[in-house]
Each structure stands twice: as C-alpha cells, then as structure tokens.
Enzyme design. Structure first.
Site, PDB file in Angstrom:
ATOM      1  N   ASP A   1       0.858  -1.185   0.000  1.00 25.60           N
ATOM      2  CA  ASP A   1       0.000   0.000   0.000  1.00 25.60           C
ATOM      3  C   ASP A   1       0.892   1.232   0.000  1.00 25.60           C
ATOM      4  OD1 ASP A   1      -2.296   1.781   0.375  1.00 25.60           O
ATOM      5  OD2 ASP A   1      -3.361  -0.040   0.964  1.00 25.60           O
TER       6      ASP A   1
ATOM      7  N   HIS B   1      -2.716   3.275  -4.700  1.00 23.09           N
ATOM      8  CA  HIS B   1      -2.131   2.783  -3.444  1.00 23.09           C
ATOM      9  C   HIS B   1      -0.714   2.265  -3.715  1.00 23.09           C
ATOM     10  CE1 HIS B   1      -5.547   3.404  -0.815  1.00 23.09           C
ATOM     11  NE2 HIS B   1      -6.338   2.933  -1.752  1.00 23.09           N
TER      12      HIS B   1
ATOM     13  N   GLU C   1      -9.753   3.004  -5.355  1.00 21.73           N
ATOM     14  CA  GLU C   1      -9.377   4.375  -5.001  1.00 21.73           C
ATOM     15  C   GLU C   1      -8.202   4.918  -5.817  1.00 21.73           C
ATOM     16  OE1 GLU C   1     -10.849   4.597  -0.425  1.00 21.73           O
ATOM     17  OE2 GLU C   1      -8.867   3.745  -0.700  1.00 21.73           O
TER      18      GLU C   1
HETATM   19  C1  ACM Z   1     -11.062  -0.042   0.244  1.00 19.69           C
HETATM   20  O1  ACM Z   1     -11.519   0.093   1.387  1.00 19.69           O
HETATM   21  N1  ACM Z   1     -10.478   0.973  -0.357  1.00 19.69           N
HETATM   22  C2  ACM Z   1     -11.150  -1.305  -0.472  1.00 19.69           C
END
Ligand code: ACM
Length: 700
Positions: free
Chosen positions: A196, A270, A333
């Site tokens: 991440d 991420h 995201e």
């Molecule tokens: C997430 O909570 N962005 C999968």
C-alpha cells in the site's frame, strides 16, 4: 483510513430477528452445522484416548496431531494419535455430495468418527469435534459427548478475513495465531494486504529498493513527538517486510488448516511505497514526508510497458509464493488526477482509442487479468475494477455496499460481499469509553450476525456467482496486534457463521449462547476477544459525574469521517487516551447539559497531526482564526452558532500528549445544548477533545 465517501451510519444495536420455529437448545458449536440429529445417550471420552487415521494418509495424520495439540491447550482429553485404544477415528469418505469442505461426524456409544472426502472437510470435522471436547468451566477428567449425527458443509465457498499488513505490520507468529483462530471457526480465505502507500511488505528479486526503501516510513506523529533514535538523532523508522521463507511458511500453515491465502498487490493506485522506491514506476515523485499519512494518495503507476512489466515480474514471483487460485490486484481508489495531467498518458488513451482514464484503468487491469489467466490464475479486485469494464473471468470484491457484487453477478462474474457496513472491522465494536482506537462508527456484533448474504433481486443463476463473505481488518488504527484481535473477535465468529450456516439455522439468541463458551475457549488459547462486544452500550454517566463527559459520551456535530484516535506518542507507549472526533469537522455537542450552579469548565484535549491525504476535500474543513499560538477552545451556548460562554487559550503540550485547559463560565441556570470546538488557523495540527467537566464553585 479509506473511503471518504463512505456514508457513516450508526448501526447501534441492530437486532437479528429470529425466524421460523424454535429449536431445541443448540449444541455448543459455532458455526452451527447444516444438519444435526441428536440421539439419546452419551459417549464418555476418557481423560486419555487414542485417535486413528487411515494408513498413509498424511493430511489426516496432521489433523489428528492438530486435534491432540488443541485439546491439550484447552485442558481437554489427552489424545494420542495412534492405532490403539481409540475413541476417535478419521475416515476418508467417498461421497462427493459434501464437496471438498463437507464432513460427517458420528458419535455413537463406540466412539467418534469424522468422515470426509476432502482434506479441508476432514479438518473442519476435527474443528467441530474439538468444540464438543471443550471441557465446561475448567473441569477435567472424562468428557461426555452427546450421541449424534452431523452432516455439514458450507453455505458459501468464500469465508474470508482480510488483514492489512501494510499500514501496520504484524509478526508471523501473530499471523499464524490469527490463521489458527480462523481455522477453528471454518473461515477459509486469508486475504493478505501486502502493499500500500505506507509500506511494501514482500521481497521481489531484482527490486531490492521495494524492501530497503518502500518498507519503511516515519511513524505517524507530530514533529516533536516522533520517536527519535538517540544514536542518529533522526526519527526511528517504522516498517519491515516478510521474508520469502516466512511467506511460504504462512501459506503452508494456512493450507494445513483448510485456508487459502490470497495475496493482494495494489494497482494502479495505493502505489506510493513502490514509486518512492522506484520513481520511474510513477509519473511524479512521491514526497517521502507524506508516506506516513493515511488516506487516499494521488500516486498511480504509469500505465506504460515499463510499469506493467514491473508488475508482471512482481506477480510472477507472487504466484510462485502463493499457489492458490486467486490473486488480488487491488484496483480501488485510484484517483486519476495524475493520469489526467500527464501528456504521456493522454497520448496513450488516444493511441489505444479509449474514452477516458476509467477506460485506461480497465485496459490496465485487463492486461494484468490476461497475464494471470495465462498462468492459470484468477484476478480478483475491489469493485472499482468494474469501472470501464471487467476483464474476462475476473471476480469482484464489493466494498461500496453490494452494488458492485450485484452488477458483477448479473454479468456472470463471481463476487465476494464485503460491504463496509457491517464488514469493515476497523470500526468500533462498542461505543463505550476505553475502546481501542478505530474508525468512529460502531458495528456491533448483532449487526454482523444480522447480515444475510443473499442479495435481493438476483435470480438463482446470478446468486450462484456470490462466492461468499469477507470482513476486512484495515490497520491504520491498529498499531498493536492486541488491537487487531480485539476488533476481529468475536465479530469474525459471527462472520464465520453467516458464511457457513444455512440462513434458516441461524438464530441470534442461540448464537449468543454458543458464543460464550467459544470465547472462553479462545481465551484458554491465549486470545483476547472483545468482551465489550457482548454488551455494546455507551458508558453510562454516573450520578457523581453528571457534570463530566468523555468525548465518547458527547454527540459529534457531524459524522463525515469520524475516527476514534489516540494522540501521537512514541510507538512503545501502549496506553493513551482516545478521542472520538470527526476529522472533517472537529466539533462536539453536549445535549441538554445542566448548567445550574456551574461556574467554570475544564477540558482535556489531544494535539493531533493532520496526517490524512484527502486531496481537494481538505478545503471543506472549517478553519477559524486563532488569537494565541496554540489556538483556543470555545464553549458555545445553544449550539455552534450560539454565543461563546466560556473559552480560553490552549497550552503548549510539551511531552504530554494531553493538554488541560479551563475557563470561568458566566452562570446561566437550566439545561442547554453546548457546542465545544477549537479555533484553528490551519489544518495541521488540530485539537481533539478528550473530556470536558462543568465545574461548580466548590470545585474551582
Ligand atoms: C477499500 O476500502 N479501499 C477497499
């Protein structure tokens, strides 16, 4: 912290409505088996007995050793794997109707027989027998088992728990203990979030900087509270990574317990840690000073052959370490601003004849999906991979509610249900004071149990594409392993039951009866499940403290992104006060406060770093000019637009994470709503209210 758009809702005390006829007192089994027939009589299992397994059946022999070891840990009968004096036998059945995970358990006057065709089924049968062998309340000696016939198999194939080892990292020992605990309750997918923005936790040959650079960050904190290494004078770095041998050990450990490990390598977003390590993977440099922040970063992989080649190298090595069917590629995201601003990316969109950045993401994920498919694996990703079109054969993990799963299932794609409510276990288990840090919503055990994973509006064919359920342990607010345990259990036991047990067999009051012995057994295993989950109520205000409130006993003015935060401090300091606050609007309401005789106010507050990447949303956070260096607190009468009736400067906090402030208050009789807030000229840092006291003349 994820999902700023995620609508906060308090599902306090949702009650599972029992349906159907009453059943006889259930056996202490969780998840409850599909079919149980009780026969009259009981089998006395002596304090020491043998377990037999088919000759040459290594998995069955391993299950027998597991059962013996677990029984020893809980003070159950002493079991000796071996052929003599056996009261327990493992048998390989041939009946395919129970599938890989199903089993039969027969307890007769002559002994207990676990029969299954699949390795996982044999293990699950042993886990069921272990629950029956659990001695009641510490008694020792023979255990009396009811005579019965159980025929059991899961409702859903995917019963998952995700652990985020990127935001905070856990030891291999802890992960094995978590896998043990999953296995006891027949959870069968360990989704391991390994990369991440804040950390890259898996070594990749040829890319050493992923772990020498990408695995390390400065711990979240205020500049003067960072953990300084005395030798270097620099902030101590937080992080680490798992060695390849450790990863193989975890995979084998899980496999022996019927659990598949699904690794997650995030893309195209991420990706900050990877881009920090190898800047040419991205389109602009990553600021190392931000890498300890939470939230959603704008750093995406460049959608070119160089970055995709890197990801294919990574996935090749990931597939070598993780032999299971699914590889999770994130996909969530991915804020496309950097792609939008890049002439190179815009030219690529044109050259490929694509509509926009969403279509480019779909092109990106499709290429990765094909790559995995050529290697016999299946891509799974968060529901954003639906944007712009899904790759053939891809499975969707639905976290924005279940809309993504419904859409995917209707198109003939498999889907896993992990809606934020009720499956984001980084939310609190109870609203009481003293709960560990978490996201600020409360997801009580009852609302996890009340969830029925059968989306309405799907026909039988589409329903068949719902693989199952999963809960997620995002660890921004879980810097200690004990906190992961607390937020995971017992809620994950409820999850296990709704993934395993037929809906018609599930009853909340029965579940609670069965859960208590399960939690006692877990404690005997050394685990600390959240006792507060059994009584998730706000801490009552005692008469003697009628004039005092903790932030958890006040209302938040808004609930945009509420968090239960601890003030920063050295990593080694475990116990710190927590503060419930909406970071998008730190403001608290004391409704109906009795001001009779009150002449002053005292409060405590924690000084917090604003360490969340929220992009343009930052402009929505209200700021107000401060008159003194640390800002002032204000108590307003009748609501936040009312007059300030008390206020004063906030002090320097120095080394103490909590500041104390007080002020006189002009007398005003009766009951009034009070609004408490802080002036603040900029985002960082900010004050989070800890507690407030209305003082009377005698006290001041
Ligand atoms: C997430 O909570 N962005 C999968």
């Amino acid at each position: 912290m994820r999902a700023l758009s995620f609508l906060p809702l308090l599902i306090a005390g949702a009650v599972f409505a029992p349906s159907g006829a009453a059943v006889a007192a259930p056996l202490p089994l969780t998840p409850y088996p599909a079919v149980v027939r009780l026969d009259p009589g009981s089998l006395s299992v002596p304090a020491a007995t043998g377990i037999s397994t088919p000759r040459g059946d290594a998995p069955a022999a391993a299950d027998a050793r597991w059962l013996a070891a677990e029984s020893a840990r809980i003070g159950g009968p002493v079991l000796h794997p071996g052929p003599t004096h056996t009261a327990i036998a493992f048998v390989r059945g041939k009946d395919p109707s129970l599938g890989e995970e199903g089993y039969r358990l027969d307890i007769t006057a002559h002994g207990a027989i676990i029969e299954a065709a699949g390795d996982a089924g044999l293990f699950h049968g042993a886990a069921t027998l272990l629950q029956l062998l659990t001695p009641e309340d510490g008694s020792t000696g023979p255990v009396h088992l009811p005579l019965l016939h159980i025929e059991d198999k899961p409702r859903f194939a995917w019963r998952g728990l995700m652990l985020d080892s990127a935001r905070h990292m856990q030891s291999v020992g802890f992960i094995e203990a978590l896998i043990d605990q999953m296995a006891r309750y027949k959870l069968n997918v360990f989704h391991w979030h390994l990369t991440d923005d804040q950390g890259w936790r898996i070594p990749i040959d040829g890319y050493p900087r992923l772990t020498t650079v990408g695995a390390w960050r400065v711990e979240a904190g205020l500049p003067h509270r960072l953990d300084i290494d005395r030798k270097t004078g620099k902030p101590r770095l937080y992080g680490g990574f798992y060695g390849k041998a450790e990863i193989r050990r975890v995979v084998a450990y899980a496999r022996a317990r019927g659990i598949e490990v699904v690794p997650e390598i995030e893309m195209p977003g991420h990706a900050s840690a990877a881009i920090l390590a190898y800047p040419d993977l991205g389109l602009r440099p990553v600021d190392p000073a931000t890498i300890g922040d939470w939230g959603v970063f704008p750093n995406l992989y460049a959608p070119n052959d160089h970055s995709l080649g890197f990801l294919e190298t990574v996935l090749t090595q990931v597939m070598d370490l993780f032999p299971g069917r699914y590889i999770h590629i994130g996909g969530d995201e991915a804020v496309k601003d950097v792609w939008k601003a890049s002439p190179e990316v815009q030219a690529k969109i044109k050259a490929l004849g694509l509509k926009d950045e969403d279509a480019l993401q779909s092109w990106f994920i499709n290429r990765i999906g094909r790559f995995l498919a050529t290697h016999g694996r299946r891509l799974i990703g968060w529901d954003e991979i639906l944007q712009g079109g899904l790759p053939d054969g891809a499975a969707v993990m639905s976290w924005h509610g279940i809309a993504g799963a419904v859409e995917a299932a209707k198109m003939g794609h498999d889907a896993v249900l992990t809606p934020g409510l009720p499956f984001y276990f980084d939310n609190a288990v109870s609203p009481a004071v003293g709960e560990p840090p978490s996201r600020g919503l409360v997801i009580p055990l009852s609302s996890v149990y009340a969830y029925d994973p059968a989306p309405v509006g799907l026909d039988a064919a589409a329903l068949g594409h719902i693989l199952g359920v999963q809960a997620n342990l995002w660890t921004e607010h879980m810097r200690l392993e004990t906190r992961v345990e607390h937020l995971a259990f017992p809620r994950a036991i409820a999850l296990a039951e709704l993934g395993w047990t037929p809906q018609a067999q599930r009853r909340w009051p029965d579940f609670l009866d069965r859960l208590r012995p399960a939690m006692r057994r877990d404690e005997a295993m050394g685990l600390k499940p959240a006792e507060s989950a059994l009584d998730p109520r706000p801490t009552p205000v005692a008469d003697a403290h009628a004039h005092a409130r903790d932030s958890h006993q006040l209302a938040l003015c808004t609930n945009r992104v509420s968090l239960n935060l601890e003030a920063p401090g050295p990593v080694a300091v475990e116990a710190r006060a927590t503060h419930l606050a909406d970071i998008m609007n730190p403001c608290w309401l004391w409704k109906d406060a009795d001001l009779s005789g009150v002449t002053g106010v005292r409060l405590t507050a924690g000084l917090m770093p604003f360490n969340v990447q929220i992009g343009a949303d930052a402009a929505r956070i209200p700021l107000s000019p401060a008159l003194t260096p640390n800002g002032e607190f204000e108590v307003r009468l009748g609501g936040c637009a009312g007059p300030v009736i008390a206020g004063g400067p906030m002090p320097d906090t120095g080394a103490d994470p909590e500041a104390h402030a007080s002020a006189a208050l002009a007398p005003s009789a009766g009951r009034h709503d009070l609004c408490i807030l802080f002036t603040r000229p900029k985002l960082d840092p900010w004050w989070a209210l800890g507690s407030i006291n209305l003082t009377t003349g005698a006290q001041r």
